[in-house]
Design an enzyme around this catalytic site. Structure first.
Site, PDB file in Angstrom:
ATOM      1  N   SER A 164       0.876  -1.107  -0.160  1.00 12.84           N
ATOM      2  CA  SER A 164      -0.162  -0.080   0.045  1.00 12.84           C
ATOM      3  C   SER A 164       0.922   1.272   0.033  1.00 12.84           C
ATOM      4  CB  SER A 164      -0.918  -0.102   1.209  1.00 12.84           C
ATOM      5  OG  SER A 164      -0.217   0.087   2.533  1.00 12.84           O
TER       6      SER A 164
ATOM      7  N   GLU B 247       1.450   5.475   0.640  1.00  9.31           N
ATOM      8  CA  GLU B 247       0.716   6.880   1.167  1.00  9.31           C
ATOM      9  C   GLU B 247       1.243   7.971   0.324  1.00  9.31           C
ATOM     10  OE1 GLU B 247       0.838   7.855   5.379  1.00  9.31           O
ATOM     11  OE2 GLU B 247       1.997   9.512   4.738  1.00  9.31           O
TER      12      GLU B 247
ATOM     13  N   HIS C 198      -7.136   9.944   5.148  1.00 10.66           N
ATOM     14  CA  HIS C 198      -6.560  10.169   6.533  1.00 10.66           C
ATOM     15  C   HIS C 198      -7.880  11.186   7.156  1.00 10.66           C
ATOM     16  CE1 HIS C 198      -2.207   9.030   6.823  1.00 10.66           C
ATOM     17  NE2 HIS C 198      -2.906   8.204   5.851  1.00 10.66           N
TER      18      HIS C 198
ATOM     19  N   TYR D 122       2.988   2.617  16.692  1.00 10.58           N
ATOM     20  CA  TYR D 122       4.210   3.478  17.105  1.00 10.58           C
ATOM     21  C   TYR D 122       5.101   2.359  17.573  1.00 10.58           C
ATOM     22  CZ  TYR D 122       1.428   7.431  16.190  1.00 10.58           C
ATOM     23  OH  TYR D 122       0.594   8.149  15.536  1.00 10.58           O
TER      24      TYR D 122
ATOM     25  N   PHE E 186      12.398  14.654  10.369  1.00 10.81           N
ATOM     26  CA  PHE E 186      11.206  14.005  10.456  1.00 10.81           C
ATOM     27  C   PHE E 186      11.424  13.079  11.609  1.00 10.81           C
ATOM     28  CE2 PHE E 186       8.194  10.739   8.442  1.00 10.81           C
ATOM     29  CZ  PHE E 186       6.888  11.401   9.227  1.00 10.81           C
TER      30      PHE E 186
END
Length: 285
Positions: A7, A9, A69, A139, A211
């Protein structure tokens, strides 16, 4: 043909040039037959309208299964659920439900006075509408707001699954063992919903380090040393090799789904998938 699912993003475009880049990225990656593609919000929900437009375009014109999202940031419950209803009317059936980052100008996240207090509340409300596949964030290293506790992140993920999420997507990481430890902790906590590893092909080493600092991802010493040794000329080749190795290690460890954070740049993702033998890549080579 490799049976590993993928997939991707994307992020919504802010101008005409960025729009062309998004459409070219979608066109390039569509032949890999992704399980779904997701479209992000900007920090603090700043691209909410652009996200809706990009989701609709990808769904209608590319035939992709789009997961939109949706965050709790800077919107009332009524406004947020109207977005959910609009997605349903547009034929979108997947949502990545997140708390979201702090609105611009704020150091800490605070709920909208009339809004959702957490992603758990948001997931529960979407699930009560019915008809959606809901994906949550996960996470493998402690979220900056979790107090440095992986155990707290695992407990919170379990609550998201119990609220109605059917799978989760992790923040990016550098070592496969980081993901495996988190996966084992989830299993030990009774989480049986799939946890998909988030993969970040490194487009810019400096940008990736910034990031990582914002989202709590540990940058290992070996990676710092490797990129210093490679220098600007060897950065792209090293990034490709490291991404391929990470994905292969994950697949060898039983991972059956890889989620790529493309940054609307398809080239490295395509090359890595081709090296891994992931299905459909012969069409995009």
């Amino acid at each position: 043909m490799n049976k590993t699912a993928v997939s991707f993003e994307f992020f919504p475009p802010r101008n005409l040039d960025a729009s062309f880049r998004l459409w070219e990225t979608a066109r390039a990656l569509a032949p890999l037959s992704p399980d779904f593609v997701s479209v992000t919000y900007g920090a603090g929900g700043t691209t909410r309208k652009l996200t809706h437009e990009a989701v609709a375009a990808l769904h209608n014109h590319y035939g992709l299964n789009v997961a939109a999202h949706l965050t709790c940031v800077d919107a009332s419950r009524e406004e947020t659920m109207q977005i959910v209803d609009d997605y349903a009317q547009a034929g979108v059936r997947e949502i990545v439900a997140l708390r979201g980052d702090a609105p611009q100008g704020q150091d800490r996240w605070t709920a909208h006075p009339d809004g959702f207090s957490s992603s758990i509340d948001l997931i529960e409300a979407i699930a009560s509408r019915g008809g959606f596949t809901i994906r949550a964030g996960a996470y493998p290293e402690p979220h900056p707001d979790s107090g440095g506790s992986t155990e707290a992140d695992v407990r919170f993920l379990k609550l998201k699954i119990e609220a109605g999420a059917s799978s989760s997507i992790t923040q990016f990481f550098f070592d496969a063992e980081t993901f495996f430890r988190f996966r084992d902790a989830c299993a030990a906590a009774g989480i049986d919903a799939p946890v998909h590893p988030g993969i970040l092909p490194i487009q810019s080493w400096n940008g990736t380090r910034k990031f990582a600092a914002r989202c709590g991802t540990t940058v290992p010493d070996w990676a710092i040393e490797a990129f210093e040794k490679a220098g600007p000329e060897g950065e792209a080749s090293l990034a490709h090799d490291l991404c391929t190795r990470l994905c292969r290690d994950l697949m060898d460890g039983g991972v059956g789904h890889l989620h790529f954070y493309t940054l609307n740049k398809p080239e490295m993702t395509l090359a890595v998938c081709r090296d891994l033998g992931i299905g459909g890549t012969e069409l995009a080579a």
